[in-house]
Scaffold this active site. Structure first.
Site, PDB file in Angstrom:
ATOM      1  N   ILE A  16      71.131  52.590  92.789  1.00  0.00           N
ATOM      2  CA  ILE A  16      72.063  52.790  93.904  1.00  0.00           C
ATOM      3  C   ILE A  16      71.918  54.195  94.484  1.00  0.00           C
ATOM      4  O   ILE A  16      71.915  54.381  95.703  1.00  0.00           O
ATOM      5  CB  ILE A  16      73.516  52.541  93.452  1.00  0.00           C
ATOM      6  CG1 ILE A  16      73.690  51.090  92.995  1.00  0.00           C
ATOM      7  CG2 ILE A  16      74.497  52.854  94.579  1.00  0.00           C
ATOM      8  CD1 ILE A  16      75.063  50.778  92.422  1.00  0.00           C
ATOM      9  N   LEU A  74      77.323  59.320  90.410  1.00  0.00           N
ATOM     10  CA  LEU A  74      76.824  58.003  90.038  1.00  0.00           C
ATOM     11  C   LEU A  74      76.198  57.984  88.651  1.00  0.00           C
ATOM     12  O   LEU A  74      75.993  56.903  88.083  1.00  0.00           O
ATOM     13  CB  LEU A  74      75.774  57.526  91.055  1.00  0.00           C
ATOM     14  CG  LEU A  74      76.223  57.328  92.503  1.00  0.00           C
ATOM     15  CD1 LEU A  74      75.033  56.928  93.369  1.00  0.00           C
ATOM     16  CD2 LEU A  74      77.309  56.265  92.599  1.00  0.00           C
ATOM     17  N   THR A 126      77.858  60.122  77.545  1.00  0.00           N
ATOM     18  CA  THR A 126      77.431  60.300  78.935  1.00  0.00           C
ATOM     19  C   THR A 126      78.549  59.969  79.905  1.00  0.00           C
ATOM     20  O   THR A 126      78.816  60.714  80.858  1.00  0.00           O
ATOM     21  CB  THR A 126      76.208  59.414  79.236  1.00  0.00           C
ATOM     22  OG1 THR A 126      75.118  59.823  78.404  1.00  0.00           O
ATOM     23  CG2 THR A 126      75.801  59.526  80.699  1.00  0.00           C
ATOM     24  N   TYR A 143      82.959  50.511  76.692  1.00  0.00           N
ATOM     25  CA  TYR A 143      82.423  50.960  77.983  1.00  0.00           C
ATOM     26  C   TYR A 143      83.508  50.936  79.047  1.00  0.00           C
ATOM     27  O   TYR A 143      83.674  51.890  79.820  1.00  0.00           O
ATOM     28  CB  TYR A 143      81.258  50.058  78.391  1.00  0.00           C
ATOM     29  CG  TYR A 143      80.783  50.255  79.807  1.00  0.00           C
ATOM     30  CD1 TYR A 143      80.193  51.454  80.199  1.00  0.00           C
ATOM     31  CD2 TYR A 143      80.922  49.251  80.758  1.00  0.00           C
ATOM     32  CE1 TYR A 143      79.754  51.646  81.500  1.00  0.00           C
ATOM     33  CE2 TYR A 143      80.490  49.432  82.062  1.00  0.00           C
ATOM     34  CZ  TYR A 143      79.910  50.631  82.426  1.00  0.00           C
ATOM     35  OH  TYR A 143      79.490  50.810  83.719  1.00  0.00           O
TER      36      TYR A 143
END
Length: 328
Positions: A14, A78, A97, A151
């Site tokens: 993206i 992103l 992360t 997640y």
């Protein structure tokens, strides 16, 4: 005057398309990416412009993030661990992360008073059975021992950080929850379903459909998603808000596989694979995931213009060059 955008994860699927779109309208782009899942090839066109700069670095590196944010006007965050397969197989690094990396970027944006657009995910809604899902819909999650919900929780923490910085410290934030996004440059390596099924069909292999194949999803072309992101970046009214971004054309996974087989004129068959074999024991999925994009449409007039048939045609053409170089 052109605006200078920082895109973290900008060499990804993206991010690279967003870089192309911003450069095409005369803006400047700085990409910060560690290339762990992104590819420099994705920026081949962007880097021909003297208004695009690439810096190899991680959002976990506070100094690299600080330097990048300080040199830009607007931040688009992103960079993230994405894809169900990657999340399940690398749970700890994905959490670090997605939480610590986002914290670094948001803190730097606050330090330099930069507007930030944060990419979140439809995974936020978990297994909420509502359809369509509005931005106010509840998160319905399973046990935190299941990697998928870990997640979802990590991305929820990212959103909460963005909201808190906006409300308590005045940071201009925009949050977007991206539903299934597909298109050119998307890798099949991390469990992305259409690139994976297309390559299986082109090679004549059985198409692996996980679960019973009745679960449905909606797929939005990356160009339509990028149009939405750019529109939100341009609207002051988007600050402090969250928006769903996705298509509403619903298809079951079994039907998707059959459509891909037909479009590829492939001799492949469909093979149902139990979730515990594809991912891990105890893996949970949701029966439907359809976005309500009325809020985005009301603000920007946005609607997706590419159908699933358009998407499949483009994905097949791209994959055919890679999988079957002499095809047709």
């Amino acid at each position: 005057m052109p605006v200078r955008y920082l895109i973290t994860g900008g060499s990804g699927f993206i991010g690279s398309h967003l870089a192309d779109a911003l450069l095409a309208r005369g803006d400047e782009v700085l990409v910060l990416d560690d290339l762990s899942t992104g590819r420099l090839d994705n920026l081949a066109g962007a880097l021909t412009s003297d208004r695009c700069t690439f810096v190899q670095g991680s959002v976990l590196d506070e100094l690299a993030v600080d330097k990048a944010v300080s040199s830009c006007d607007v931040v688009v965050h992103l960079a993230a661990a994405v894809g169900v397969k990657l999340i399940v197989e690398q749970r700890l690094s994905s959490l670090v992360t997605n939480i610590r990396g986002s914290e670094n970027v948001i803190e730097a944006a606050h330090r330099y008073r930069r507007k930030i657009l944060l990419a979140s995910t439809s995974e936020i809604y978990g297994k909420n059975p509502a359809s369509p899902l509005a931005e106010t819909s509840d998160s319905v999650l399973g046990s935190p021992t299941v990697a998928r919900w870990a997640y979802s929780t990590a991305k929820a923490v990212d959103e909460i950080l963005a909201y808190a910085y906006h409300e308590e410290r005045g940071l201009p934030t925009v949050v977007v929850r991206l539903f299934n996004t597909v298109g050119p440059r998307q890798s099949p390596a991390y469990g992305m379903v259409i690139p994976r099924l297309v390559r299986q069909a082109l090679t004549g292999a059985p198409l692996s459909v996980y679960g019973d194949g009745t679960q449905t999803r909606c797929f939005c072309h990356v160009a339509d998603v990028v149009t939405a992101l750019v529109a939100l970046l341009d609207r002051d009214e988007a600050v402090g808000e969250v928006f769903n971004v996705g298509a509403t054309e619903e298809v079951s996974m079994a039907t998707l596989a059959e459509r891909i087989i037909a479009a590829c004129e492939s001799p492949s068959s469909v093979e149902l694979v139990p979730y515990e074999q594809a991912y891990e024991r105890g893996f949970e999925d949701m029966a439907r995931r359809v976005p309500d994009t009325a809020k985005l449409h009301a603000l920007c007039g946005w609607v997706p213009h590419r159908t699933l048939a358009d998407i499949l045609r483009e994905m097949i053409d791209e994959a055919a060059l890679e999988v079957v170089p002499d095809r047709g």
